[in-house]
Design an enzyme around this catalytic site. Sequence first.
Site, PDB file in Angstrom:
ATOM      1  N   ASP A   1       0.847  -1.183   0.000  1.00 48.53           N
ATOM      2  CA  ASP A   1       0.000   0.000   0.000  1.00 48.53           C
ATOM      3  C   ASP A   1       0.888   1.239   0.000  1.00 48.53           C
ATOM      4  O   ASP A   1       1.828   1.334   0.788  1.00 48.53           O
ATOM      5  CB  ASP A   1      -0.909  -0.015   1.225  1.00 48.53           C
ATOM      6  CG  ASP A   1      -2.064   0.966   1.099  1.00 48.53           C
ATOM      7  OD1 ASP A   1      -2.455   1.271  -0.045  1.00 48.53           O
ATOM      8  OD2 ASP A   1      -2.570   1.417   2.132  1.00 48.53           O
TER       9      ASP A   1
ATOM     10  N   HIS B   1      -4.201  13.831   0.467  1.00 48.17           N
ATOM     11  CA  HIS B   1      -4.395  12.923   1.613  1.00 48.17           C
ATOM     12  C   HIS B   1      -3.214  13.018   2.575  1.00 48.17           C
ATOM     13  O   HIS B   1      -3.406  13.074   3.802  1.00 48.17           O
ATOM     14  CB  HIS B   1      -4.560  11.479   1.138  1.00 48.17           C
ATOM     15  CG  HIS B   1      -4.503  10.476   2.248  1.00 48.17           C
ATOM     16  ND1 HIS B   1      -5.453  10.411   3.244  1.00 48.17           N
ATOM     17  CD2 HIS B   1      -3.594   9.507   2.541  1.00 48.17           C
ATOM     18  CE1 HIS B   1      -5.141   9.434   4.093  1.00 48.17           C
ATOM     19  NE2 HIS B   1      -4.014   8.881   3.694  1.00 48.17           N
TER      20      HIS B   1
ATOM     21  N   GLU C   1     -10.718   3.709   3.127  1.00 51.19           N
ATOM     22  CA  GLU C   1      -9.777   4.486   2.318  1.00 51.19           C
ATOM     23  C   GLU C   1     -10.085   4.177   0.867  1.00 51.19           C
ATOM     24  O   GLU C   1      -9.989   3.023   0.430  1.00 51.19           O
ATOM     25  CB  GLU C   1      -8.318   4.140   2.651  1.00 51.19           C
ATOM     26  CG  GLU C   1      -7.915   4.569   4.045  1.00 51.19           C
ATOM     27  CD  GLU C   1      -6.395   4.681   4.252  1.00 51.19           C
ATOM     28  OE1 GLU C   1      -5.648   3.952   3.569  1.00 51.19           O
ATOM     29  OE2 GLU C   1      -5.974   5.506   5.077  1.00 51.19           O
TER      30      GLU C   1
ATOM     31  N   GLU D   1      -9.163   3.863  -2.681  1.00 55.08           N
ATOM     32  CA  GLU D   1      -7.881   3.717  -3.360  1.00 55.08           C
ATOM     33  C   GLU D   1      -8.064   3.115  -4.756  1.00 55.08           C
ATOM     34  O   GLU D   1      -9.106   2.552  -5.081  1.00 55.08           O
ATOM     35  CB  GLU D   1      -6.944   2.812  -2.551  1.00 55.08           C
ATOM     36  CG  GLU D   1      -6.673   3.322  -1.138  1.00 55.08           C
ATOM     37  CD  GLU D   1      -5.417   2.723  -0.523  1.00 55.08           C
ATOM     38  OE1 GLU D   1      -4.588   2.151  -1.266  1.00 55.08           O
ATOM     39  OE2 GLU D   1      -5.268   2.840   0.705  1.00 55.08           O
TER      40      GLU D   1
ATOM     41  N   ASP E   1      -9.223   0.199   1.519  1.00 58.66           N
ATOM     42  CA  ASP E   1      -8.247  -0.212   2.530  1.00 58.66           C
ATOM     43  C   ASP E   1      -8.798   0.165   3.909  1.00 58.66           C
ATOM     44  O   ASP E   1      -8.441   1.186   4.490  1.00 58.66           O
ATOM     45  CB  ASP E   1      -6.921   0.493   2.255  1.00 58.66           C
ATOM     46  CG  ASP E   1      -5.848   0.093   3.244  1.00 58.66           C
ATOM     47  OD1 ASP E   1      -5.828  -1.080   3.638  1.00 58.66           O
ATOM     48  OD2 ASP E   1      -5.028   0.952   3.610  1.00 58.66           O
TER      49      ASP E   1
ATOM     50  N   ARG F   1      -8.376   3.620  12.918  1.00 59.91           N
ATOM     51  CA  ARG F   1      -7.544   4.794  13.192  1.00 59.91           C
ATOM     52  C   ARG F   1      -7.010   4.841  14.614  1.00 59.91           C
ATOM     53  O   ARG F   1      -5.899   5.336  14.843  1.00 59.91           O
ATOM     54  CB  ARG F   1      -8.346   6.074  12.915  1.00 59.91           C
ATOM     55  CG  ARG F   1      -8.844   6.208  11.491  1.00 59.91           C
ATOM     56  CD  ARG F   1      -7.716   6.291  10.509  1.00 59.91           C
ATOM     57  NE  ARG F   1      -8.217   6.478   9.141  1.00 59.91           N
ATOM     58  CZ  ARG F   1      -7.460   6.307   8.060  1.00 59.91           C
ATOM     59  NH1 ARG F   1      -6.187   5.952   8.150  1.00 59.91           N
ATOM     60  NH2 ARG F   1      -7.976   6.490   6.852  1.00 59.91           N
TER      61      ARG F   1
ATOM     62  N   GLN G   1      -4.255   2.275  14.829  1.00 58.77           N
ATOM     63  CA  GLN G   1      -3.136   2.789  14.028  1.00 58.77           C
ATOM     64  C   GLN G   1      -2.325   3.823  14.809  1.00 58.77           C
ATOM     65  O   GLN G   1      -1.099   3.823  14.785  1.00 58.77           O
ATOM     66  CB  GLN G   1      -3.694   3.408  12.740  1.00 58.77           C
ATOM     67  CG  GLN G   1      -2.642   3.863  11.740  1.00 58.77           C
ATOM     68  CD  GLN G   1      -3.274   4.339  10.421  1.00 58.77           C
ATOM     69  OE1 GLN G   1      -4.488   4.261  10.232  1.00 58.77           O
ATOM     70  NE2 GLN G   1      -2.444   4.828   9.505  1.00 58.77           N
TER      71      GLN G   1
ATOM     72  N   LYS H   1      -4.516  -2.228   9.761  1.00 56.90           N
ATOM     73  CA  LYS H   1      -4.816  -2.422   8.340  1.00 56.90           C
ATOM     74  C   LYS H   1      -4.956  -3.897   7.984  1.00 56.90           C
ATOM     75  O   LYS H   1      -5.174  -4.215   6.821  1.00 56.90           O
ATOM     76  CB  LYS H   1      -3.674  -1.846   7.503  1.00 56.90           C
ATOM     77  CG  LYS H   1      -3.364  -0.386   7.775  1.00 56.90           C
ATOM     78  CD  LYS H   1      -4.283   0.523   6.996  1.00 56.90           C
ATOM     79  CE  LYS H   1      -3.745   1.946   6.986  1.00 56.90           C
ATOM     80  NZ  LYS H   1      -4.447   2.768   5.998  1.00 56.90           N
TER      81      LYS H   1
ATOM     82  N   THR I   1      -8.952  -5.880   3.404  1.00 53.24           N
ATOM     83  CA  THR I   1      -8.839  -4.920   2.313  1.00 53.24           C
ATOM     84  C   THR I   1      -9.720  -5.457   1.195  1.00 53.24           C
ATOM     85  O   THR I   1      -9.548  -6.609   0.785  1.00 53.24           O
ATOM     86  CB  THR I   1      -7.379  -4.821   1.821  1.00 53.24           C
ATOM     87  OG1 THR I   1      -6.538  -4.485   2.932  1.00 53.24           O
ATOM     88  CG2 THR I   1      -7.232  -3.779   0.729  1.00 53.24           C
TER      89      THR I   1
ATOM     90  N   GLU J   1     -10.415  12.243   7.180  1.00 55.80           N
ATOM     91  CA  GLU J   1     -10.268  13.566   6.560  1.00 55.80           C
ATOM     92  C   GLU J   1     -11.603  14.293   6.499  1.00 55.80           C
ATOM     93  O   GLU J   1     -11.682  15.486   6.790  1.00 55.80           O
ATOM     94  CB  GLU J   1      -9.695  13.432   5.152  1.00 55.80           C
ATOM     95  CG  GLU J   1      -8.246  12.993   5.119  1.00 55.80           C
ATOM     96  CD  GLU J   1      -7.813  12.658   3.697  1.00 55.80           C
ATOM     97  OE1 GLU J   1      -7.630  13.578   2.886  1.00 55.80           O
ATOM     98  OE2 GLU J   1      -7.677  11.456   3.386  1.00 55.80           O
TER      99      GLU J   1
END
Lengths: 426, 426
Positions: free
Chosen positions: A129, A136, A202, A204, A236, A240, A243, A256, A260, A366
């Site tokens: 990844d 971002h 996420e 992607e 993905d 948070r 993480q 993560k 996925t 975000e």
Amino acid sequence: MQRSWVAGANAPGGDFPVANLPYGVFSTAGSGPRCGVAIGDRVLDLAAMTEAGLLGRDAGEWGFHEAGINRFMAAGPAAWAWLRRRLTDLLAEDGTPELRDDPARCEQALISMDDARNHLPFRVAGYTDFYAGRQHALNSGSILRGPANALTPNWSHIPIGYNGRASTVVVSGTPLRRPMGQVRDDDADGPEMVACRRLDIEVEFGAVVALPTEMGQNLSVAEAWEHLFGFVLMNDWSARDIQRWESVPLGPFQAKAFGTTISPWVVTRAALEPFRRGAPERDNPLLPYLHEPADYFFDLTLEAHLTPSNGNASRIVSTNTRHLYYSAPQLLAHHAVGGCRMETGDLLGSGTISGPERQTFGCLMEQSWGGRDPIRLEQGGSRTFLEDGDSVTLTGWGQLEGHRIGFGRCEGTILPALQQIGSGKR
Amino acid sequence: MQRSWVAGANAPGGDFPVANLPYGVFSTAGSGPRCGVAIGDRVLDLAAMTEAGLLGRDAGEWGFHEAGINRFMAAGPAAWAWLRRRLTDLLAEDGTPELRDDPARCEQALISMDDARNHLPFRVAGYTDFYAGRQHALNSGSILRGPANALTPNWSHIPIGYNGRASTVVVSGTPLRRPMGQVRDDDADGPEMVACRRLDIEVEFGAVVALPTEMGQNLSVAEAWEHLFGFVLMNDWSARDIQRWESVPLGPFQAKAFGTTISPWVVTRAALEPFRRGAPERDNPLLPYLHEPADYFFDLTLEAHLTPSNGNASRIVSTNTRHLYYSAPQLLAHHAVGGCRMETGDLLGSGTISGPERQTFGCLMEQSWGGRDPIRLEQGGSRTFLEDGDSVTLTGWGQLEGHRIGFGRCEGTILPALQQIGSGKR
């Protein structure tokens, strides 16, 4: 647009016209996983077509009876080009009648998507990844470290990436269990083990590597382009809070690793030719090994919709792959430059794709600016992060006059966390 | 000690007495890769033994004719225990004469190690590298961030780890090409692309996962222990200058992707029973999911020798697995706790193992304290980091009265960097 005689293939909003022809793996009630091509609202069974002798002499070598398009990808660009021409001829209105005029063959080889279950389109060899979206990186850096240190000094020079967990890359439709994990609140004495409280998506764009490299070798960007087979949508999923506690100093890991999701159909480079675009303006010159002799970016719309367990779908993201700063062949060239062996079936995620406005931000962290500012759902309610039962669907397409080249759906639904550790058997 | 009738199996300094019986993959001039067991200075050909009917009815299911012990590992603890008893009976002096008294069979099934080429002992599904050595974390933290912030706040609570690159895990004897990569000197205007100038080793202990988990499931530490098959020596080659520039914020990537070397024989948990030890003193209580109901650490000596291209071997590291802070089943339980699917053939590296004194530090960065203080080689010369042509060999063993249980050699030699990018063909 080129028209097809297959049902649904000429629908204006459809993802799979005859100009697309993406590859995947499907099964039916009567028969196990095998390779197919999406066309209209049908799947063309490539194993059946091979057995019928309709795909030429070499098709027997391409492994279409297997649960993965890996052997076909490894067969290389001449095989891909040959089969694309042949399938176009078989499926286009103005093409050969060999399939079209044989109702028994059509019955056998063209399966309704309603009767087909999707599987992973390729055996995922490695999953890497990246972090190739500038906005971002700016946004997450601002949220975590403040706007002054948003972009780390390396970001505009090197495609930042990390190895992900290939074993939990799953196909659209696979449920995702909310992960348990260690978190530590700012005011807590120590960490605790909890069900993730900040579960995120996420949005992607995933590149699929077809041709391998030897350990100790490398690739130019132009060569890397030739090694790529195509692209998928990719979500993905990210925890948070987990993480935040685990990532220093070695990067994201369990945050993560729980899943996925990718879309079921690999859209080929050939199908995406009309959407190729040049590189964005650079913050600084790139080192020569990252120079691009051609246009390797794309103009493709990506959207995410959130559907609560008891509600209707709300669009939460609308962004575009042109917001990426590093192209897929740059990512691959960088990956291989130190001698890392690349394999058929490697998946390279772009990292979250965000544009300049809030609606274009590709993740909830975000959009809610670190959970401080909930987003309002179009159909009522609001979210900072995902709740149990929420379903998130990514879609993506390139728009041409009168039709689009689409990726299908990339969907996952959140199951409640499994609180018990161990089987309890011993 | 239990004695064997096989040549070399009772030698006092030998790695492979009948109490060891580690599994690997080998080929010979006449025949391709298949599974074997190391005994003395011989390899017992498990494919031949299976065909001869000497390993019981179930052996046909264990895939010993394949280039990997994965199917046997997946067969589970009852199969492992049964075969260990059977092989001990066949190879011990006081056991059954079925093999010993059949010279033709011995000739066919017991191959001299000199005639056997080693391959990877198992197909590596995923490769995860941890950071489970406290002194290593302290030393590298001190070198990079100063002694006050050496250990990050999470370190004593959570097994820090990251996904590595499985495709470049190689067996002992595979040459390693010095990687090219982006680096940035402190006083430089920007990064440059160079051949790594700070090429390092990492002396690690690798655990091999035998039994898979489902996505969304987890394991207690006790269950994780049962999922492990055995252990290998591991050298996690590292490019320190590349690592420094690329690692913030997502962790090491290309600095570790050019190669990881493992020893050819997987030493089983059963063989390591005599060396089991309890956990070290804890900095703080661990969360319940990491509690250990039994002794999962080991007392095993690990050494590294460096041989320059034109010189003799010097011992550069002598350390011990008891310096680890997190045990292998703790690493696996943590890996699975969020629902990550674990697979047969997953390799879990411990991270660099360092003890309190310089000679016990498991990498050159620590031994030379960031390159500031070169280490003197016993046979003349000195090193801060590796030079082209240097060969590094790891060895490891548990010592019992009169004999040892050893791991064989884990060796790699550094080739000069490949300066040209791309094949130059286009």
